[in-house]
Design an enzyme around this catalytic site. Structure first.
Site, PDB file in Angstrom:
ATOM      1  N   ARG A 170       0.525  -0.976  -0.021  1.00 26.51           N
ATOM      2  CA  ARG A 170       0.124   0.055   0.221  1.00 26.51           C
ATOM      3  C   ARG A 170       1.027   1.561   0.189  1.00 26.51           C
ATOM      4  O   ARG A 170       0.436   2.666  -0.363  1.00 26.51           O
ATOM      5  CB  ARG A 170      -0.844   0.331   1.118  1.00 26.51           C
ATOM      6  CG  ARG A 170      -1.863  -0.470   1.354  1.00 26.51           C
ATOM      7  CD  ARG A 170      -3.134  -0.917   1.910  1.00 26.51           C
ATOM      8  NE  ARG A 170      -4.116  -1.327   1.731  1.00 26.51           N
ATOM      9  CZ  ARG A 170      -5.313  -1.765   2.482  1.00 26.51           C
ATOM     10  NH1 ARG A 170      -4.804  -1.946   3.702  1.00 26.51           N
ATOM     11  NH2 ARG A 170      -6.370  -2.617   2.235  1.00 26.51           N
TER      12      ARG A 170
ATOM     13  N   LYS B 220     -19.971 -18.202  -0.624  1.00 28.80           N
ATOM     14  CA  LYS B 220     -21.384 -17.751  -0.890  1.00 28.80           C
ATOM     15  C   LYS B 220     -22.198 -17.437  -2.368  1.00 28.80           C
ATOM     16  O   LYS B 220     -21.839 -16.240  -2.364  1.00 28.80           O
ATOM     17  CB  LYS B 220     -21.948 -17.689   0.202  1.00 28.80           C
ATOM     18  CG  LYS B 220     -22.161 -18.348   1.416  1.00 28.80           C
ATOM     19  CD  LYS B 220     -22.599 -17.296   2.536  1.00 28.80           C
ATOM     20  CE  LYS B 220     -22.549 -18.969   3.689  1.00 28.80           C
ATOM     21  NZ  LYS B 220     -23.014 -18.503   4.680  1.00 28.80           N
TER      22      LYS B 220
ATOM     23  N   GLY C 278     -11.659  -9.401  -2.469  1.00 34.58           N
ATOM     24  CA  GLY C 278     -11.762 -10.475  -1.300  1.00 34.58           C
ATOM     25  C   GLY C 278     -10.778 -11.837  -1.719  1.00 34.58           C
ATOM     26  O   GLY C 278      -9.363 -11.010  -1.895  1.00 34.58           O
TER      27      GLY C 278
ATOM     28  N   GLY D 206     -13.260  -4.452   0.059  1.00 35.41           N
ATOM     29  CA  GLY D 206     -14.969  -4.129  -0.135  1.00 35.41           C
ATOM     30  C   GLY D 206     -15.217  -2.394  -1.061  1.00 35.41           C
ATOM     31  O   GLY D 206     -16.124  -2.851  -2.171  1.00 35.41           O
TER      32      GLY D 206
HETATM   33  P1  AMP Z   1     -15.171 -15.220  -1.264  1.00 34.10           P
HETATM   34  O1  AMP Z   1     -14.551 -14.428   0.247  1.00 34.10           O
HETATM   35  O2  AMP Z   1     -16.729 -15.059  -0.687  1.00 34.10           O
HETATM   36  O3  AMP Z   1     -14.791 -14.903  -2.235  1.00 34.10           O
HETATM   37  O4  AMP Z   1     -14.955 -16.813  -1.082  1.00 34.10           O
HETATM   38  C1  AMP Z   1     -13.708 -17.332  -0.621  1.00 34.10           C
HETATM   39  C2  AMP Z   1     -13.180 -18.314   0.003  1.00 34.10           C
HETATM   40  O5  AMP Z   1     -14.249 -19.408  -0.241  1.00 34.10           O
HETATM   41  C3  AMP Z   1     -12.322 -19.296   0.681  1.00 34.10           C
HETATM   42  O6  AMP Z   1     -12.270 -19.138   1.496  1.00 34.10           O
HETATM   43  C4  AMP Z   1     -11.973 -20.342  -0.211  1.00 34.10           C
HETATM   44  O7  AMP Z   1     -12.004 -21.400   0.929  1.00 34.10           O
HETATM   45  C5  AMP Z   1     -14.182 -20.823  -0.156  1.00 34.10           C
HETATM   46  N1  AMP Z   1     -14.377 -21.524  -0.995  1.00 34.10           N
HETATM   47  C6  AMP Z   1     -13.593 -21.352  -2.446  1.00 34.10           C
HETATM   48  N2  AMP Z   1     -14.138 -22.941  -2.826  1.00 34.10           N
HETATM   49  C7  AMP Z   1     -14.976 -23.927  -1.891  1.00 34.10           C
HETATM   50  C8  AMP Z   1     -15.960 -24.532  -1.270  1.00 34.10           C
HETATM   51  N3  AMP Z   1     -16.731 -25.783  -2.893  1.00 34.10           N
HETATM   52  N4  AMP Z   1     -16.556 -25.114  -0.679  1.00 34.10           N
HETATM   53  C9  AMP Z   1     -16.526 -24.483   0.376  1.00 34.10           C
HETATM   54  N5  AMP Z   1     -15.659 -23.157   0.634  1.00 34.10           N
HETATM   55  C10 AMP Z   1     -14.940 -22.909  -0.703  1.00 34.10           C
END
Ligand code: AMP
Length: 396
Positions: A34, A197, A353, A376
Site C-alpha cells: 500500500r 456463497k 476479496g 470492499g
Molecule cells: P469469498 O470471500 O466469497 O470470495 O469466498 C472465499 C472463500 O471461499 C475461500 O475461503 C475459499 O476457501 C472458499 N471456498 C471456495 N470454494 C469452496 C468450496 N467448494 N467449499 C467451501 N468453501 C469454498
C-alpha cells in the site's frame, strides 16, 4: 480532473493515502504494497516543486489514542520506500500540526497521526473535515481502500476544495480498471466468480450480467446452482434458500445472451480437511458424505477454453478451497489461464476479496493486468455503486 492537470509548484498537497498496512509484534511493516502504491503520486508532487501532507487511518482505534496504532511506527518504512526522510507529527488537527505545516518546505513530506484517533473521522464530521482542509492547497485522494466510506478525510473534506481536488494515480488506475471491465473493454468479456456463497455475490452478478459475454461460476457457489438445476451436491456448501434466485440468474443470463459455464466435475472430499480422501465426481452426482472442494480436470479444461478466447477478464473469488494445498489446484490453474490470456493481450482485473490473496500467494500478481488494492471498495464498485470518495472528487 486528474493529478496531471495540476502543477504542484509551491503548493501543499493534502493527500489521503491508505497506509493501513499490516505490522508484526515488533511494529515492522510486513506488507509494504500500500505504501509502494502511493509512491507515484507523492513523487509527482515533490518533483513538481510542492510538498506533501499525508493522512491515513491505521487499524481500528475507535476514536481514541492507542499507542499501538500510531502511524509513527511506519515512518521509517515510508521514508525508505519514498526515498525522502518523512517528517511526523503526533496529531492530525490542532496547534502542533499547524506549526509543522507552517515549517514544511517544498520537497518535504509530513505524515499526520492516525485519523481514527478521532471518532469524527468515521462519523464524517464536517467541522473535523474543515480542520483537516487547512493543511493543504490541493486535495488528492489516493486511498481506494477507503473510497467506499463517507468519512471526513475520504469524502467530506473534498467539499472544501472546489476546483482544487483530484484522484491520485492509484485511485485513477483503480477507476480505469473497473471502467475497462464494465464499459470500455474489448469483447468477449468474461467474469470468473468464485468464493464461498452465492448470496454475497448476487448484487455483483446482477450488475455485471448486462456487461459480459461469459460467466464462469466456481467455488462454493457452484453447488447452489447445481442443486437448483436438480443435481445432488452431497455435503457440499449450499444455500437452499437461494436456489430460486440461482434459477432466475440463469434465466436472466440466457435472455441477455450470456453464456454461463458451471463446473462439470469436482474434486470431492470425505471431509473438510486437507488430508481428506478425494474422488473426482460429476458435479451433479455427489454422494452424501462427500463435498466438492475444488474444480475438476474437465471443468478446468472448459474454463481454459473460455478464458483464452476472452479479451477482457474479471476474476473475483477462488474456484476452490485454495487455503488447503490439496484443493488449491483449480485456483492455481485459473490463475495460469488468466496469466496466459493476459500475455496474449487480454486485460485482466483481479479484485475484491480472496482471489487477491490467492493471486498474491501463488505469484500471479505480475502476470495479470491489475490487482485491486481495495476489497470492499472493489466489491461495491462491481455492484455498480458510486463510491462516496469518488463522487466527492467528481462533484464540482
Ligand atoms: P469469498 O470471500 O466469497 O470470495 O469466498 C472465499 C472463500 O471461499 C475461500 O475461503 C475459499 O476457501 C472458499 N471456498 C471456495 N470454494 C469452496 C468450496 N467448494 N467449499 C467451501 N468453501 C469454498
Amino acid at each position: 480532473m486528474t493529478i496531471d492537470d495540476f502543477n504542484f509548484k509551491d503548493q501543499k498537497a493534502l493527500i489521503r493515502v491508505d497506509f493501513n498496512v499490516p505490522i508484526n509484534e515488533r511494529f515492522e511493516v510486513t506488507d509494504t504494497n500500500r505504501i509502494e502504491a502511493a509512491r507515484p503520486t507523492i513523487i509527482k508532487i515533490l518533483e513538481d516543486g510542492g510538498s506533501a501532507v499525508l493522512m491515513s487511518h491505521f487499524g481500528r482505534p475507535k476514536g481514541k489514542f492507542e499507542p499501538d496504532m500510531s502511524l509513527s511506527h511506519i515512518v521509517e518504512t515510508v521514508s525508505e520506500i519514498i526515498g525522502v526522510r518523512v517528517k511526523f507529527v503526533g496529531d492530525c488537527i490542532g496547534e502542533k500540526v499547524a506549526q509543522a505545516i507552517s515549517e514544511l518546505e517544498n520537497g518535504e513530506i509530513l505524515l499526520l497521526e492516525n485519523l481514527r484517533f478521532y471518532a469524527e473521522e468515521e462519523a464524517g464530521d464536517r467541522a473535523f473535515a474543515e480542520k483537516l482542509s487547512h493543511w493543504g492547497d490541493i486535495y488528492v485522494n489516493d486511498a481506494f481502500g477507503t473510497a467506499h466510506r463517507p468519512h471526513a478525510s475520504t469524502t467530506v473534506v473534498a467539499s472544501f476544495f472546489p476546483g482544487k481536488k483530484c484522484f491520485g494515480y492509484l485511485l485513477a488506475k483503480e477507476i480505469k480498471a473497473i471502467d475497462t471491465v464494465m464499459k470500455t473493454g474489448e469483447k468477449p468479456v468474461t467474469a470468473i466468480l468464485g468464493g464461498a456463497k452465492v448470496s454475497s455475490k448476487i448484487p455483483i452478478i446482477e450488475n455485471i450480467l448486462g456487461k459480459i459475454d461469459h460467466l464462469i461460476i466456481g467455488g462454493g457457489m457452484t453447488y447452489t446452482f447445481v442443486k437448483a438445476l436438480g443435481g445432488s451436491v452431497g455435503d457440499s456448501i449450499c444455500e437452499p434458500d437461494q436456489t430460486d434466485l440461482a434459477l432466475k440468474i440463469l434465466e436472466k443470463a440466457k435472455a441477455l445472451g450470456v453464456q454461463v459455464h458451471l463446473p462439470v466435475d469436482v474434486v470431492a472430499a470425505d471431509r473438510f480437511d486437507n488430508e481428506a480422501a478425494t474422488r473426482v465426481l460429476p458435479v451433479n452426482a455427489i454422494e452424501d458424505g462427500w463435498q466438492g472442494l475444488d474444480a475438476g480436470p474437465e471443468s478446468l479444461n472448459n474454463f481454459r477454453e473460455v478464458i483464452l478466447k476472452s479479451k477482457t477478464i474479471l476474476w473475483n473469488g477462488p474456484v476452490g478451497v485454495f487455503e488447503m494445498p490439496n484443493f488449491s489446484k483449480g485456483t492455481i490453474a485459473v490463475g495460469d489461464f488468466v496469466a496466459e490470456a493476459t500475455a496474449k493481450g487480454a486485460f485482466s482485473l483481479v479484485g475484491g476479496g480472496d482471489s487477491v490473496a490467492a493471486v498474491k500467494q501463488f505469484g500471479f500478481e505480475e502476470k495479470v493486468s491489475y490487482v485491486s488494492t481495495g476489497g470492499g471498495a472493489m466489491l461495491e464498485s462491481l455492484e455498480g455503486r458510486v463510491l462516496p470518495g469518488i463522487a466527492a472528487i467528481l462533484d464540482a
